[in-house]
Every structure is written in structure tokens, then in C-alpha cells.
Enzyme design. Structure first.
Site, short mmCIF file in Angstrom:
data_model
loop_
_atom_site.label_atom_id
_atom_site.label_comp_id
_atom_site.label_asym_id
_atom_site.label_seq_id
_atom_site.Cartn_x
_atom_site.Cartn_y
_atom_site.Cartn_z
N HIS A 176 -8.77 14.21 2.22
CA HIS A 176 -8.15 15.70 1.45
C HIS A 176 -8.63 16.55 2.16
CE1 HIS A 176 -7.60 12.93 -2.41
NE2 HIS A 176 -8.63 12.26 -1.78
N HIS A 192 -8.03 7.96 3.74
CA HIS A 192 -7.40 9.49 3.82
C HIS A 192 -8.52 10.29 3.50
CE1 HIS A 192 -7.34 7.87 -0.47
NE2 HIS A 192 -7.53 9.25 -0.76
N HIS A 203 -6.05 3.14 1.21
CA HIS A 203 -5.79 3.38 2.71
C HIS A 203 -6.50 4.58 2.86
CE1 HIS A 203 -2.36 3.44 5.75
NE2 HIS A 203 -3.21 4.39 5.96
N CYS A 257 0.89 -1.32 0.04
CA CYS A 257 -0.12 0.04 -0.10
C CYS A 257 1.16 1.11 0.10
CB CYS A 257 -0.94 -0.09 1.36
SG CYS A 257 -1.89 1.77 1.63
N GLY A 272 -14.40 7.63 -7.02
CA GLY A 272 -13.02 7.73 -7.76
C GLY A 272 -11.91 7.32 -6.92
N HIS A 278 -3.37 0.83 8.93
CA HIS A 278 -3.86 0.65 7.65
C HIS A 278 -5.40 0.36 7.61
CE1 HIS A 278 -4.45 -0.34 3.31
NE2 HIS A 278 -5.20 -1.04 3.79
N CYS A 284 1.08 3.14 3.42
CA CYS A 284 1.69 2.55 4.35
C CYS A 284 3.27 2.49 4.13
CB CYS A 284 1.47 0.79 4.27
SG CYS A 284 -0.29 0.69 5.16
N ASP A 323 -0.41 16.35 -1.32
CA ASP A 323 -0.83 15.50 -2.36
C ASP A 323 0.08 15.66 -3.55
OD1 ASP A 323 -3.79 14.02 -3.25
OD2 ASP A 323 -2.24 14.42 -4.81
N ASN A 346 -12.94 9.78 -0.13
CA ASN A 346 -13.59 9.07 -1.45
C ASN A 346 -13.57 7.70 -0.84
OD1 ASN A 346 -13.76 11.10 -3.35
ND2 ASN A 346 -11.70 10.81 -3.73
#
Ligand code: AMP
Ligand code: ZN
Length: 111
Positions: free
Chosen positions: A100, A98, A96, A2, A91, A44, A5, A28, A85
Site C-alpha cells: 500500500h 501487495h 496476493h 485471486c 487485517g 502470484h 491475478c 485502491d 499486511n
């Protein structure tokens, strides 16, 4: 395997903006706004849909960290958007969990 990770373990470099025992935040690699930060739990978890009663504090913790980063990066007053997401239609590309954090410009679409 990942990618996030690997970032946590330092195998892949990242531009870190925040780190504590359980969370990491970094820029990003393909920013969609002047400020585009990803906030992740170090442990994870693949999907938002895996969040339940036992681990729901993770979402609150990540929101608190996002607010702190927004202040640090000077977008607290101008405003920002949080996106998570989950699954194919959203999309989601990295599996993992997250959050944004997007800001620094007027968002080009409303939700
Ligand atoms: P999502 O579509 O919600 O899964 O978002 C995954 C995000 O991770 C995308 O915005 C990518 O640009 C970003 N990303 C992928 N690999 C990296 C990396 N190595 N470092 C920083 N961001 C990344
Ligand atoms: Zn992972």
C-alpha cells in the site's frame, strides 16, 4: 482464484497508475487516504512471509516503484506511508502480495 491475478489478466478492471513487465500499480478501490495505491508483482505470491533470499528483490523493486509513483502523484515532499499486511492480525484481506502507498494527508495514527 485471486482478485489481483484477475486484475493482472485484465478480467477485472482497475485504475492503473504504473505497469511494467513484472509489476502493476493501481488505485485502491476503497481508499484510506487521498492517495492510496496498491503495488503488486504480476506473478502470484500470497504473503510477505513467502519472501526469501530467492525473491527478496521484489520488495526493493516495489519500493522503487512506490517512490516513483509518489513523485508522479505529487506526494514525494509531503510524505507517504508504505504498508504490507501479512496474515490475520494485520487485517490482510487479499492474499496476493501487495504494497500500500498512502499519502496526501497527515496519517491519523503513528507506528
Ligand atoms: P489488505 O487488507 O492489505 O489485504 O488490502 C487489500 C486492499 O485491496 C484493500 O485496501 C481493498 O480496498 C483493496 N481491493 C480489493 N479489491 C480491489 C479491487 N478490485 N481493486 C482495487 N483495490 C481492491
Ligand atoms: Zn494472485
Amino acid at each position: 482464484m485471486c482478485v489481483f491475478c484477475d486484475i493482472v489478466e485484465g478480467k477485472i478492471p482497475s485504475s492503473k497508475v504504473y505497469e511494467d513487465e513484472n509489476y502493476l500499480a493501481f488505485k485502491d478501490i476503497n481508499p484510506k487516504a487521498p492517495v492510496h495505491i496498491l503495488i503488486i508483482p504480476k506473478k502470484h505470491i500470497g504473503y510477505l512471509s513467502e519472501v526469501d533470499e530467492s525473491n527478496k528483490h521484489i520488495i526493493g523493486d516495489m519500493a522503487v516503484i512506490a517512490n516513483k509513483i509518489a513523485k508522479d502523484l505529487g506526494i514525494a515532499e509531503s510524505g507517504y506511508r508504505i504498508v504490507i499486511n501479512n496474515g490475520p492480525d494485520s487485517g490482510q484481506e487479499v492474499f496476493h502480495l501487495h504494497m500500500h502507498l498512502l499519502g496526501g494527508k497527515k496519517m491519523s495514527f503513528s507506528v
